[in-house]
Write a protein that holds these residues in place. Structure first.
Motif, PDB file in Angstrom:
ATOM      1  N   ILE A  23       0.833  -1.204   0.000  1.00  0.00           N
ATOM      2  CA  ILE A  23       0.000   0.000   0.000  1.00  0.00           C
ATOM      3  C   ILE A  23       0.865   1.250   0.000  1.00  0.00           C
ATOM      4  O   ILE A  23       0.542   2.239  -0.668  1.00  0.00           O
ATOM      5  CB  ILE A  23      -0.977  -0.021   1.189  1.00  0.00           C
ATOM      6  CG1 ILE A  23      -2.023  -1.117   0.965  1.00  0.00           C
ATOM      7  CG2 ILE A  23      -1.656   1.332   1.366  1.00  0.00           C
ATOM      8  CD1 ILE A  23      -2.945  -1.345   2.130  1.00  0.00           C
ATOM      9  N   TYR A  24       1.977   1.216   0.717  1.00  0.00           N
ATOM     10  CA  TYR A  24       2.892   2.358   0.704  1.00  0.00           C
ATOM     11  C   TYR A  24       3.418   2.622  -0.707  1.00  0.00           C
ATOM     12  O   TYR A  24       3.424   3.759  -1.183  1.00  0.00           O
ATOM     13  CB  TYR A  24       4.057   2.128   1.667  1.00  0.00           C
ATOM     14  CG  TYR A  24       5.140   3.171   1.526  1.00  0.00           C
ATOM     15  CD1 TYR A  24       4.994   4.429   2.096  1.00  0.00           C
ATOM     16  CD2 TYR A  24       6.296   2.905   0.796  1.00  0.00           C
ATOM     17  CE1 TYR A  24       5.975   5.397   1.939  1.00  0.00           C
ATOM     18  CE2 TYR A  24       7.283   3.868   0.642  1.00  0.00           C
ATOM     19  CZ  TYR A  24       7.117   5.107   1.220  1.00  0.00           C
ATOM     20  OH  TYR A  24       8.082   6.066   1.059  1.00  0.00           O
ATOM     21  N   ILE A  26       2.164   1.712  -3.641  1.00  0.00           N
ATOM     22  CA  ILE A  26       1.093   2.166  -4.526  1.00  0.00           C
ATOM     23  C   ILE A  26       0.728   3.620  -4.240  1.00  0.00           C
ATOM     24  O   ILE A  26       0.584   4.437  -5.155  1.00  0.00           O
ATOM     25  CB  ILE A  26      -0.138   1.247  -4.394  1.00  0.00           C
ATOM     26  CG1 ILE A  26       0.170  -0.136  -4.968  1.00  0.00           C
ATOM     27  CG2 ILE A  26      -1.351   1.858  -5.081  1.00  0.00           C
ATOM     28  CD1 ILE A  26      -0.873  -1.178  -4.667  1.00  0.00           C
ATOM     29  N   SER A  27       0.619   3.950  -2.970  1.00  0.00           N
ATOM     30  CA  SER A  27       0.273   5.316  -2.585  1.00  0.00           C
ATOM     31  C   SER A  27       1.369   6.304  -2.969  1.00  0.00           C
ATOM     32  O   SER A  27       1.088   7.432  -3.380  1.00  0.00           O
ATOM     33  CB  SER A  27       0.009   5.379  -1.085  1.00  0.00           C
ATOM     34  OG  SER A  27      -0.343   6.670  -0.701  1.00  0.00           O
ATOM     35  N   ILE A  30       1.102   7.099  -6.585  1.00  0.00           N
ATOM     36  CA  ILE A  30      -0.041   7.967  -6.883  1.00  0.00           C
ATOM     37  C   ILE A  30       0.209   9.401  -6.429  1.00  0.00           C
ATOM     38  O   ILE A  30       0.000  10.345  -7.190  1.00  0.00           O
ATOM     39  CB  ILE A  30      -1.327   7.417  -6.234  1.00  0.00           C
ATOM     40  CG1 ILE A  30      -1.720   6.095  -6.898  1.00  0.00           C
ATOM     41  CG2 ILE A  30      -2.467   8.429  -6.319  1.00  0.00           C
ATOM     42  CD1 ILE A  30      -2.836   5.362  -6.192  1.00  0.00           C
ATOM     43  N   HIS A  31       0.634   9.577  -5.165  1.00  0.00           N
ATOM     44  CA  HIS A  31       0.730  10.913  -4.575  1.00  0.00           C
ATOM     45  C   HIS A  31       2.100  11.575  -4.719  1.00  0.00           C
ATOM     46  O   HIS A  31       2.198  12.794  -4.608  1.00  0.00           O
ATOM     47  CB  HIS A  31       0.368  10.858  -3.085  1.00  0.00           C
ATOM     48  CG  HIS A  31      -1.020  10.372  -2.832  1.00  0.00           C
ATOM     49  ND1 HIS A  31      -2.126  11.085  -3.184  1.00  0.00           N
ATOM     50  CD2 HIS A  31      -1.477   9.231  -2.256  1.00  0.00           C
ATOM     51  CE1 HIS A  31      -3.210  10.419  -2.845  1.00  0.00           C
ATOM     52  NE2 HIS A  31      -2.845   9.285  -2.283  1.00  0.00           N
ATOM     53  N   LYS A  36       2.380  11.372   2.892  1.00  0.00           N
ATOM     54  CA  LYS A  36       1.020  10.987   2.501  1.00  0.00           C
ATOM     55  C   LYS A  36       0.939   9.475   2.273  1.00  0.00           C
ATOM     56  O   LYS A  36      -0.044   8.831   2.662  1.00  0.00           O
ATOM     57  CB  LYS A  36       0.621  11.747   1.233  1.00  0.00           C
ATOM     58  CG  LYS A  36      -0.727  11.411   0.694  1.00  0.00           C
ATOM     59  CD  LYS A  36      -1.808  12.061   1.482  1.00  0.00           C
ATOM     60  CE  LYS A  36      -3.143  11.840   0.780  1.00  0.00           C
ATOM     61  NZ  LYS A  36      -4.253  12.180   1.604  1.00  0.00           N
ATOM     62  N   ALA A  37       1.974   8.908   1.674  1.00  0.00           N
ATOM     63  CA  ALA A  37       2.006   7.466   1.430  1.00  0.00           C
ATOM     64  C   ALA A  37       2.081   6.689   2.743  1.00  0.00           C
ATOM     65  O   ALA A  37       1.421   5.662   2.895  1.00  0.00           O
ATOM     66  CB  ALA A  37       3.185   7.109   0.535  1.00  0.00           C
ATOM     67  N   HIS A  39       0.975   7.724   5.718  1.00  0.00           N
ATOM     68  CA  HIS A  39      -0.321   7.857   6.391  1.00  0.00           C
ATOM     69  C   HIS A  39      -1.377   6.949   5.755  1.00  0.00           C
ATOM     70  O   HIS A  39      -2.171   6.331   6.466  1.00  0.00           O
ATOM     71  CB  HIS A  39      -0.782   9.310   6.347  1.00  0.00           C
ATOM     72  CG  HIS A  39      -0.061  10.183   7.313  1.00  0.00           C
ATOM     73  ND1 HIS A  39      -0.623  11.268   7.901  1.00  0.00           N
ATOM     74  CD2 HIS A  39       1.191  10.128   7.814  1.00  0.00           C
ATOM     75  CE1 HIS A  39       0.246  11.854   8.706  1.00  0.00           C
ATOM     76  NE2 HIS A  39       1.363  11.161   8.655  1.00  0.00           N
ATOM     77  N   THR A  40      -1.358   6.856   4.441  1.00  0.00           N
ATOM     78  CA  THR A  40      -2.301   5.973   3.759  1.00  0.00           C
ATOM     79  C   THR A  40      -2.055   4.515   4.130  1.00  0.00           C
ATOM     80  O   THR A  40      -2.997   3.777   4.432  1.00  0.00           O
ATOM     81  CB  THR A  40      -2.187   6.149   2.228  1.00  0.00           C
ATOM     82  OG1 THR A  40      -2.419   7.522   1.904  1.00  0.00           O
ATOM     83  CG2 THR A  40      -3.172   5.283   1.497  1.00  0.00           C
ATOM     84  N   ALA A  41      -0.801   4.114   4.135  1.00  0.00           N
ATOM     85  CA  ALA A  41      -0.468   2.730   4.492  1.00  0.00           C
ATOM     86  C   ALA A  41      -0.849   2.426   5.931  1.00  0.00           C
ATOM     87  O   ALA A  41      -1.398   1.357   6.222  1.00  0.00           O
ATOM     88  CB  ALA A  41       1.021   2.484   4.270  1.00  0.00           C
ATOM     89  N   TRP A  44      -4.774   2.177   6.296  1.00  0.00           N
ATOM     90  CA  TRP A  44      -5.406   1.025   5.668  1.00  0.00           C
ATOM     91  C   TRP A  44      -4.973  -0.310   6.259  1.00  0.00           C
ATOM     92  O   TRP A  44      -5.689  -1.311   6.101  1.00  0.00           O
ATOM     93  CB  TRP A  44      -5.145   1.031   4.168  1.00  0.00           C
ATOM     94  CG  TRP A  44      -6.009   2.029   3.463  1.00  0.00           C
ATOM     95  CD1 TRP A  44      -5.673   3.307   3.128  1.00  0.00           C
ATOM     96  CD2 TRP A  44      -7.355   1.848   3.048  1.00  0.00           C
ATOM     97  NE1 TRP A  44      -6.734   3.920   2.520  1.00  0.00           N
ATOM     98  CE2 TRP A  44      -7.785   3.052   2.455  1.00  0.00           C
ATOM     99  CE3 TRP A  44      -8.254   0.786   3.113  1.00  0.00           C
ATOM    100  CZ2 TRP A  44      -9.061   3.217   1.936  1.00  0.00           C
ATOM    101  CZ3 TRP A  44      -9.520   0.954   2.591  1.00  0.00           C
ATOM    102  CH2 TRP A  44      -9.910   2.161   2.015  1.00  0.00           C
TER     103      TRP A  44
END
Length: 126
Positions: A23-24, A26-27, A30-31, A36-37, A39-41, A44
């Motif tokens: 997830i890190y 992929i994020s 994207i970002h 931000k990556a 925090h997203t990881a 989720w």
């Protein structure tokens, strides 16, 4: 088809670090921002770490601690809300949940690593 979905979910619950890294990455693609990556990881995959710790506690200790972990989560949330009430006199529930969610990630990541090591040691000694 459903079996494959179950296998993938089981894999990510068993080894949530792989899901966090995936997830890190992929994020980040994207970002294009590391923070931000991260925090997203974290947001989720916290649920995967919670599930993994619950399962590992059942394997290592031989009993379920799901209720205690839930009480710990709610108690920690109450402490954050009480702190907000005392210092700011305005309670921001969304901010409190976000704080406790990120703290939970760190706590459950540490518990996951410790329980994996304890399980390995337990299997070696028995």
């Amino acid at each position: 088809m459903l079996e494959y979905v179950i296998y993938i979910i089981s894999f990510f619950i068993t080894i949530p670090i792989v899901a966090t890294l995936l997830i890190y990455l992929i994020s980040f693609k994207i970002h294009r921002k590391k923070l931000k990556a991260i925090h997203t990881a974290v947001n989720w995959t916290t649920v995967l770490y919670i599930a993994a710790v619950v399962l590992l506690l059942e394997i290592v200790a031989g009993r379920s601690f799901l209720g205690w972990l839930f009480v710990l989560f709610i108690g920690s949330l109450a402490v954050i809300i009480f702190y907000q009430w005392k210092n700011r006199t305005e309670i921001e529930l969304r901010k409190a949940v976000k704080i406790i969610w990120r703290i939970s990630f760190l706590v459950y990541l540490l518990l996951y690593v410790l329980l994996v090591l304890a399980g390995i040691i337990q299997r070696i000694l028995s």
